[in-house]
Design an enzyme around this catalytic site. Structure first.
Site, mmCIF file in Angstrom:
data_model
loop_
_atom_site.group_PDB
_atom_site.id
_atom_site.type_symbol
_atom_site.label_atom_id
_atom_site.label_comp_id
_atom_site.label_asym_id
_atom_site.label_seq_id
_atom_site.Cartn_x
_atom_site.Cartn_y
_atom_site.Cartn_z
ATOM 1 N N HIS A 19 52.404 -21.788 -45.373
ATOM 2 C CA HIS A 19 53.240 -22.984 -45.456
ATOM 3 C C HIS A 19 54.038 -22.931 -46.763
ATOM 4 O O HIS A 19 53.474 -22.619 -47.820
ATOM 5 C CB HIS A 19 52.350 -24.243 -45.432
ATOM 6 C CG HIS A 19 53.130 -25.505 -45.512
ATOM 7 N ND1 HIS A 19 53.862 -25.995 -44.453
ATOM 8 C CD2 HIS A 19 53.321 -26.373 -46.537
ATOM 9 C CE1 HIS A 19 54.458 -27.118 -44.822
ATOM 10 N NE2 HIS A 19 54.148 -27.377 -46.078
ATOM 11 N N ARG A 55 55.801 -23.739 -33.134
ATOM 12 C CA ARG A 55 55.226 -24.625 -32.114
ATOM 13 C C ARG A 55 53.968 -25.243 -32.694
ATOM 14 O O ARG A 55 53.098 -24.527 -33.217
ATOM 15 C CB ARG A 55 54.815 -23.852 -30.850
ATOM 16 C CG ARG A 55 55.917 -23.136 -30.133
ATOM 17 C CD ARG A 55 56.967 -24.035 -29.563
ATOM 18 N NE ARG A 55 56.484 -24.915 -28.495
ATOM 19 C CZ ARG A 55 57.184 -25.943 -28.027
ATOM 20 N NH1 ARG A 55 58.360 -26.245 -28.543
ATOM 21 N NH2 ARG A 55 56.701 -26.694 -27.059
ATOM 22 N N SER A 57 60.027 -12.505 -41.681
ATOM 23 C CA SER A 57 59.908 -11.777 -42.964
ATOM 24 C C SER A 57 58.455 -11.758 -43.457
ATOM 25 O O SER A 57 58.025 -10.773 -44.070
ATOM 26 C CB SER A 57 60.852 -12.347 -44.023
ATOM 27 O OG SER A 57 60.447 -13.632 -44.430
ATOM 28 N N VAL A 98 48.139 -31.321 -38.771
ATOM 29 C CA VAL A 98 49.131 -30.326 -39.219
ATOM 30 C C VAL A 98 49.090 -30.125 -40.740
ATOM 31 O O VAL A 98 49.097 -31.093 -41.509
ATOM 32 C CB VAL A 98 50.558 -30.759 -38.770
ATOM 33 C CG1 VAL A 98 51.605 -29.804 -39.327
ATOM 34 C CG2 VAL A 98 50.632 -30.792 -37.250
ATOM 35 N N LEU A 151 50.436 -26.417 -32.373
ATOM 36 C CA LEU A 151 49.377 -26.040 -31.434
ATOM 37 C C LEU A 151 48.474 -27.244 -31.161
ATOM 38 O O LEU A 151 48.221 -28.058 -32.058
ATOM 39 C CB LEU A 151 48.564 -24.883 -32.014
ATOM 40 C CG LEU A 151 49.361 -23.577 -32.167
ATOM 41 C CD1 LEU A 151 48.642 -22.602 -33.095
ATOM 42 C CD2 LEU A 151 49.626 -22.929 -30.805
ATOM 43 N N ALA A 158 57.532 -15.242 -53.021
ATOM 44 C CA ALA A 158 56.108 -15.452 -53.343
ATOM 45 C C ALA A 158 55.257 -15.389 -52.073
ATOM 46 O O ALA A 158 54.144 -14.852 -52.083
ATOM 47 C CB ALA A 158 55.927 -16.795 -54.047
ATOM 48 N N ARG A 208 52.508 -28.156 -23.088
ATOM 49 C CA ARG A 208 51.955 -27.349 -24.187
ATOM 50 C C ARG A 208 50.709 -26.594 -23.768
ATOM 51 O O ARG A 208 50.475 -25.455 -24.145
ATOM 52 C CB ARG A 208 51.607 -28.246 -25.383
ATOM 53 C CG ARG A 208 52.773 -28.523 -26.264
ATOM 54 C CD ARG A 208 52.373 -29.324 -27.484
ATOM 55 N NE ARG A 208 53.563 -29.948 -28.038
ATOM 56 C CZ ARG A 208 54.391 -29.348 -28.881
ATOM 57 N NH1 ARG A 208 54.164 -28.134 -29.295
ATOM 58 N NH2 ARG A 208 55.458 -29.971 -29.331
#
Ligand code: GRF
Length: 211
Positions: A115, A97, A19, A150, A99, A179, A71
Site C-alpha cells: 500500500h 479489486r 512495476s 481494507v 476482495l 521505495a 464478486r
C-alpha cells in the site's frame, strides 16, 4: 506439478503496469531467493505487467472480472486457478479489486499487499494527495497482511520517504514507488522466513527500512 526445489509457490495479482510485480520477479530470479514466482494473474486483459511476466517465462492468467455476474463467482474462478497452480502465497501488487471476506478467509495468512502510505495513515486511494494536503513530512509505503477490512491487516514492513518542499503528488508518488520496489522483496523474504519452513539464505531486513 510442484517445483523441483519444493520452494513456496507465489502468485502475483496485478491490474496494471506491474512495476512492483517486476521488482518481485527480479528479486526472485536471484538463486538465493527462497521462493518462486509461479503465476502472474490479472483481472484486466490489457495489464502492462503481463507482457513482462511472459517475457520472463512466468505463467500468466487473465480472469476478466467483467465476465462474472458478481464478486463471489469471479473470486471462485480466481481461487480455482490459484489452487490448480498449487499456489502457497499470494502477493497483491496493484490489484484493483476489493476482495470479499470469503476469498480473504480462504487465503488467510497467505495473502499480502503493498500500500502506498505508512499505514494506518492514509488507507484507501489518493494517498499522496492526502499526505500533501495534510502537510506531513514523512510518507512511505507498507507491506501488510490482507484482512477483510481494507488496508487494516497486520503490518509486515514499512519504508519511509521524506516529503520535500515542492513535492507534487507525482514527485512524491515516484519517490514512494521507488521505495516500494525495494520494500516488497524484502518484506516478502521476511514473511517467507517467518511463515514457511525454508532455510533462509538471504538477508531479511529490519522492520523499518528507510530509503
Ligand atoms: C502501487 O503504488 C501499489 O502500492 C498500489 O498500487 C500501485 C501499483 O503499481 N497498491 P504497480 O502496478 O506495481 O506499478
Amino acid at each position: 506439478m510442484s517445483s523441483p526445489k519444493q520452494m513456496p509457490r507465489i502468485a502475483i495479482l496485478i491490474s496494471g503496469r506491474g512495476s512492483n510485480m517486476r521488482a518481485l520477479i527480479e528479486a526472485a530470479s536471484q538463486a538465493k531467493f527462497p521462493a518462486e514466482i509461479s503465476l502472474v494473474l490479472s483481472n484486466k486483459p490489457q495489464a502492462g505487467g503481463l507482457e513482462y511476466a511472459q517475457s520472463h517465462k512466468i505463467p500468466t492468467s487473465v480472469i476478466d472480472h467483467r465476465r462474472f455476474e458478481d464478486r463471489e463467482t469471479f473470486e471462485q474462478a480466481l481461487d480455482e486457478v490459484l489452487h490448480k497452480a498449487k499456489i502457497d502465497l499470494i502477493c497483491l501488487a496493484g490489484f484493483m479489486r476489493v476482495l470479499t471476506p470469503w476469498f480473504i478467509t480462504r487465503w488467510q495468512g497467505k495473502l499480502i499487499n503493498i500500500h502506498p502510505a505508512l499505514l494506518p495513515s492514509y488507507k484507501g486511494l489518493h494517498t499522496h494527495e492526502r499526505a500533501l494536503a495534510d502537510g506531513v513530512k514523512i510518507h512511505g509505503c507498507t507491506v501488510h497482511h490482507v484482512v477483510p477490512e481494507v488496508d487494516a491487516g497486520p503490518i509486515i514492513a514499512q519504508a519511509a520517504v521524506p516529503v520535500l518542499e515542492n513535492d507534487t503528488a507525482e514527485t512524491l508518488g515516484a519517490r514512494v514507488l521507488a521505495a516500494e520496489h525495494k520494500l516488497y522483496p524484502l518484506a516478502l523474504q521476511k514473511f517467507l522466513k517467518k511463515n514457511f519452513d525454508i532455510s533462509q539464505k538471504s538477508d531479511p531486513n529490519s522492520q523499518l527500512i528507510s530509503v
